[in-house]
Write an enzyme that holds these catalytic residues in place. Sequence first.
Site, PDB file in Angstrom:
ATOM      1  CD  GLU A 117      -4.227   3.834  -3.879  1.00 50.97           C
ATOM      2  OE1 GLU A 117      -4.220   3.115  -2.876  1.00 50.97           O
ATOM      3  OE2 GLU A 117      -3.197   4.385  -4.339  1.00 50.97           O
ATOM      4  CD  GLU A 172       6.284   1.402   0.433  1.00 53.34           C
ATOM      5  OE1 GLU A 172       6.760   2.309   1.172  1.00 53.34           O
ATOM      6  OE2 GLU A 172       5.122   1.448  -0.018  1.00 53.34           O
ATOM      7  CB  THR A 190       0.517  -4.249  -2.934  1.00 51.31           C
ATOM      8  OG1 THR A 190       1.627  -3.362  -2.904  1.00 51.31           O
ATOM      9  CG2 THR A 190      -0.737  -3.514  -3.350  1.00 51.31           C
TER      10      THR A 190
END
Length: 673
Positions: A304, A573, A662
Amino acid sequence: MYSGATAAAGPPRRDFISVTLGPEEVIGVGGYNNSKAWRRRSCWRKWKQLSRLQRSVILFLFAFLAVCGVISYTIMGEAWKSITNKSLDEQRTEREIPGLKLANPAVLPAPQKADANHGEYPELSLQKPPKPPHVHRGPSNLQIKAPRRDMRLKTRHDTIRAVEELVEADKVEKTEKSIISWRGAVIEPDQSTEPPSSKIKEPEKPSSVEGEDQKEPVPINERQMAVIEAFRHAWKGYKDFAWGHDELKPLSKSYSEWFGLGLTLIDALDTMWIFGLKEEFEEARKWVANDLVFDKNVDVNLFESTIRILGGLLSTYHLSGDSLFLEKAKDIGNRLMPAFRTPSKIPYSDVNIGRGTAHPPRWTSDSTVAEVTSIQLEFRELSRLTGDEKFQKAVDEVMKHVHSLSGKNDGLVPMFINTNSGQFTHLGVYTLGARADSYYEYLLKQWIQGGKKENELLEDYMRAIEGVKKHLLQRSEPKKLTFVGELAHGHFSAKMDHLVCFLPGTLALGAHNGLSADHMKLAEALIETCYQMYAQVETGLSPEIVHFNLRAQKGHKDVEIKPADRHNLLRPETVESLFYMYRFTGDKKYQDWGWEILQNFNRYTRVPTGGYTSINNVQNPSNPEPRDKMESFFLGETLKYMFLLFSDDIDLINLDKYVFNTEAHPLPIWAPS
Ligand code: DMJ
């Protein structure tokens, strides 16, 4: 007569040169005759009287002195030239980045404005350019490079006058010099990126740039304005109630802390830059400069903090050219390195960034496969920028190891890997959702980042997509939506996480980079499914997990939602994939779908006093049950992808030049095609 120390003392020593002079040549004996003719004759006679050896020695000395003279003349000339050029460059840099102080000019080439090197590239498009001004440090295959600055992004931050000046200056430059240019901004040939292991020989013009010389920046449209408005509203809440903390709790008007590192602020930096929110950006920059301290006794999650903090700092460095962000990136990158000190070199999940210790979670010595294989883009880029190969070495080793591991199922990986043995654990469960998702994403993206040369990455990616097709694809009823389910010990489950909706975008990116056209077909089918995960739900927002109906039943939709799965965390997403689909197809329906989603976020998750909140129940429009938390990725990813989706400007983060990590932080492709 002998000349030499040993003349009277015995036989002459062979290592002395003896010169014999006739009596008339001795001053005072033959008289002093200084006429030119006499001197010429006398010199010639003397020369003739010398032995062959003596003549050769003298000739050699003359030749040697002549060569020395030529060499030192050349060296002095070069040194003088470089001193002059350097001071000119320094002056330019100071003039061009007035607000941004460059912290370490001695280590890094100063980030330069696009046209900063015109003087050094007078006929760039026609001639072989001079060597780019690299500074080498550390291993020879890693190079420190100035960041690529996207001038189109920079112009958003300037006043109209500044933009006009830039365009004007650009026009002048164009007429005077043959410079590669792009939509009103000049491309910096010397600043194109390159992989750590190769050198630039010729500056390359990315294929997307061809023939775009005269294009003006595309103005922001109404939908993009709506995204900016949403961002401002979210930022207001964060600023008023959570400034410098990890996440906003918009209902209780407070904050939550995860790592205590201002996660939301860091995640949002490059979004503000891209949106042109200069004031907000400057204010956040000040916080980074004065208050962001990593020397803290705190455990952070390696994955993270890499994707959000390291990724966010690196991309902001690239977009802004401000070395503050690189310094901070180096700091956090170094502090995360202890995670790799494990018996297997598969990193631990947690690192104490103050103490320099790392450990797995309390209950296991396993790490998550997606986590250890989705930190590569960031660490590799950090190596390229710093010249320190240790970052890249550590993460490349993980990929190599995973590449060679058994326990995969047609390229599909299990969800856990043991940090002691380095083996997969909990075998037999395969998903494209939580704990495995970004493994697949980073296979493709690392391949792209590295200039499409690392074949093992591509092999693993291609094999995995075949595995998806073979084991995980099914179609729902009644609408026959193609979806990606899960496999547990041979049993198929029609469960799909919202997280899986990264996949259509990744497939489309692969197809854009020359992979099979089938991938694009699959992407088109899957993005339709992801959209239906919103459209078939009462609030028009997707739940965290859906189950698809495999049999047609009267009154049933394709999508079923279990009570435990009906929350929405403002995840990105689907919007991310919509962005890729629109970029590569130009089909406006993707923009329209994104617009619907934005409106539903505004309808059900917007908190009037500032901020947006996750909700507990996407099936209840009258009470979606706000959770009182705004995740940092809402600003870092969701709104950023919305803004890019609504843009018709393919050069706004050009996908042939940047690859998104990401967490939606764009990093440069090392060798753009
Ligand atoms: C983000 O932190 C990243 O996109 C990650 O890859 C998955 N989870 C969140 C967003 O949903």
